[in-house]
Write an enzyme that holds these catalytic residues in place. Structure first.
Site, PDB file in Angstrom:
ATOM      1  N   LYS A 150      11.139   9.888  38.209  1.00 43.35           N
ATOM      2  CA  LYS A 150      11.296  10.800  38.867  1.00 43.35           C
ATOM      3  C   LYS A 150      10.653  10.669  40.150  1.00 43.35           C
ATOM      4  CE  LYS A 150      10.206  14.550  36.606  1.00 43.35           C
ATOM      5  NZ  LYS A 150       9.806  14.068  35.188  1.00 43.35           N
ATOM      6  N   ARG A 201       1.244   3.790  31.998  1.00 43.73           N
ATOM      7  CA  ARG A 201       0.773   4.613  33.355  1.00 43.73           C
ATOM      8  C   ARG A 201      -0.638   4.972  32.939  1.00 43.73           C
ATOM      9  NH1 ARG A 201       4.364   9.210  35.472  1.00 43.73           N
ATOM     10  NH2 ARG A 201       3.431  10.584  33.835  1.00 43.73           N
ATOM     11  N   ARG A 250      -4.562  10.443  35.088  1.00 45.89           N
ATOM     12  CA  ARG A 250      -4.011  11.525  34.893  1.00 45.89           C
ATOM     13  C   ARG A 250      -4.382  12.326  33.519  1.00 45.89           C
ATOM     14  NH1 ARG A 250       2.258  12.520  36.412  1.00 45.89           N
ATOM     15  NH2 ARG A 250       2.171  13.983  34.830  1.00 45.89           N
ATOM     16  N   ARG A 309       5.012  16.234  25.670  1.00 44.41           N
ATOM     17  CA  ARG A 309       5.553  16.560  26.923  1.00 44.41           C
ATOM     18  C   ARG A 309       6.993  16.016  26.513  1.00 44.41           C
ATOM     19  NH1 ARG A 309       2.223  13.190  30.536  1.00 44.41           N
ATOM     20  NH2 ARG A 309       3.807  13.328  32.165  1.00 44.41           N
TER      21      ARG A 309
HETATM   22  P1  AMP Z   1       5.183  16.093  36.369  1.00 47.73           P
HETATM   23  O1  AMP Z   1       4.409  15.523  37.517  1.00 47.73           O
HETATM   24  O2  AMP Z   1       6.410  16.361  36.740  1.00 47.73           O
HETATM   25  O3  AMP Z   1       5.238  15.153  34.978  1.00 47.73           O
HETATM   26  O4  AMP Z   1       4.185  17.394  35.712  1.00 47.73           O
HETATM   27  C1  AMP Z   1       3.019  17.412  35.332  1.00 47.73           C
HETATM   28  C2  AMP Z   1       2.690  18.619  34.728  1.00 47.73           C
HETATM   29  O5  AMP Z   1       2.743  20.052  35.520  1.00 47.73           O
HETATM   30  C3  AMP Z   1       3.605  19.325  33.618  1.00 47.73           C
HETATM   31  O6  AMP Z   1       3.372  18.457  32.240  1.00 47.73           O
HETATM   32  C4  AMP Z   1       3.396  20.786  33.540  1.00 47.73           C
HETATM   33  O7  AMP Z   1       2.301  21.044  32.829  1.00 47.73           O
HETATM   34  C5  AMP Z   1       3.377  20.912  35.084  1.00 47.73           C
HETATM   35  N1  AMP Z   1       4.533  21.174  35.898  1.00 47.73           N
HETATM   36  C6  AMP Z   1       4.988  20.428  36.596  1.00 47.73           C
HETATM   37  N2  AMP Z   1       6.346  21.244  37.077  1.00 47.73           N
HETATM   38  C7  AMP Z   1       6.297  22.245  36.503  1.00 47.73           C
HETATM   39  C8  AMP Z   1       7.578  23.188  36.261  1.00 47.73           C
HETATM   40  N3  AMP Z   1       8.707  23.136  36.957  1.00 47.73           N
HETATM   41  N4  AMP Z   1       7.472  24.061  35.446  1.00 47.73           N
HETATM   42  C9  AMP Z   1       6.172  24.298  34.515  1.00 47.73           C
HETATM   43  N5  AMP Z   1       5.179  23.254  34.721  1.00 47.73           N
HETATM   44  C10 AMP Z   1       5.324  22.423  35.551  1.00 47.73           C
END
Ligand code: AMP
Length: 215
Positions: free
Chosen positions: A13, A126, A132, A143
């Site tokens: 993404k 990663r 992270r 996740r």
């Molecule tokens: P990402 O970088 O998109 O993988 O997001 C990392 C983390 O941020 C996720 O595992 C959630 O804890 C939080 N997060 C990101 N976007 C959202 C969302 N739209 N709703 C809830 N939690 C989010």
């Protein structure tokens, strides 16, 4: 162009979000990046969500929606690439209302298809370099499970609305990017010439294999 990215963790993404945003000259808004930035700066919002991020759990809908609402209010461009939201059907509906109030609903919900084996392989790779807190094997599996439970079902909703575009994202990133931009350029032309004509979902996920020789 207004694009929502809906895909499991590790599908690319972030990488493709940047490609799309720079191609169309629109901002790339990644909720995960915004949340990690709050955590790094130690803001009250960051303190509130740190534990959720560490455990690979979703941040409460109202917190993330408020953050996106504020980001939308600052927008100068007409378009955007939203990466990381919606994660739940409730977020999808709320985002639709938010965008409708501004007369800027999404043109495309882009789904990146990648097999689970490849996702875990990418996320573990990663993990070795990202630093992270949520890139550990346990949290990665949590996740992914969460994605299938609450995020993946949203795709049906976008399919019904006719804005879903699915691409094969298992292949190298530059090829995936090329397919995405080709598909989005076609959508852009359709939108320009016939903005109000109802659309149907587009599944380009077999394109990669079909054009193996050419790409
Ligand atoms: P990402 O970088 O998109 O993988 O997001 C990392 C983390 O941020 C996720 O595992 C959630 O804890 C939080 N997060 C990101 N976007 C959202 C969302 N739209 N709703 C809830 N939690 C989010």
């Amino acid at each position: 162009m207004r694009v929502l990215l809906v895909a499991p963790p590790g599908a690319g993404k972030g990488t493709q979000g940047v490609v799309i945003a720079s191609h169309f000259g629109v901002p790339h808004i990644a909720t995960g990046d915004l949340l990690r930035d709050h955590v790094a700066r130690g803001t009250p919002l960051g303190e509130q969500v740190r534990g959720h991020l560490d455990r690979g759990e979703l941040v409460p809908d109202d917190v993330v929606l408020q953050m996106v609402r504020e980001r939308f209010d600052d927008l100068e461009a007409d378009g955007w690439v939203l990466d990381g939201i919606p994660r739940t059907l409730a977020q999808a509906r709320a985002l639709y209302e938010l965008a409708r109030e501004r007369d800027t609903t999404a043109d495309v919900a882009l789904h990146l298809k990648v097999s689970d084996d490849e996702l875990v392989r990418r996320l573990l790779a990663r993990a070795a370099v990202s630093g992270r807190s949520d890139d550990t094997e346990d949290v990665i599996r949590r996740r992914l499970a969460l994605y299938y439970e609450v995020t993946h079902p949203i795709l049906d909703w976008y399919e019904e609305r006719g804005i879903l575009v699915s691409v094969d994202a298992e292949r190298p990133a530059h090829l995936v990017g090329r397919h995405i931009l080709t598909a989005l350029e076609v959508v852009r032309q359709v939108l320009e010439s016939a903005p109000d004509v109802p659309r149907r979902a587009i599944d380009l996920s077999a394109l990669g294999a079909a054009l193996e020789e050419l790409t």
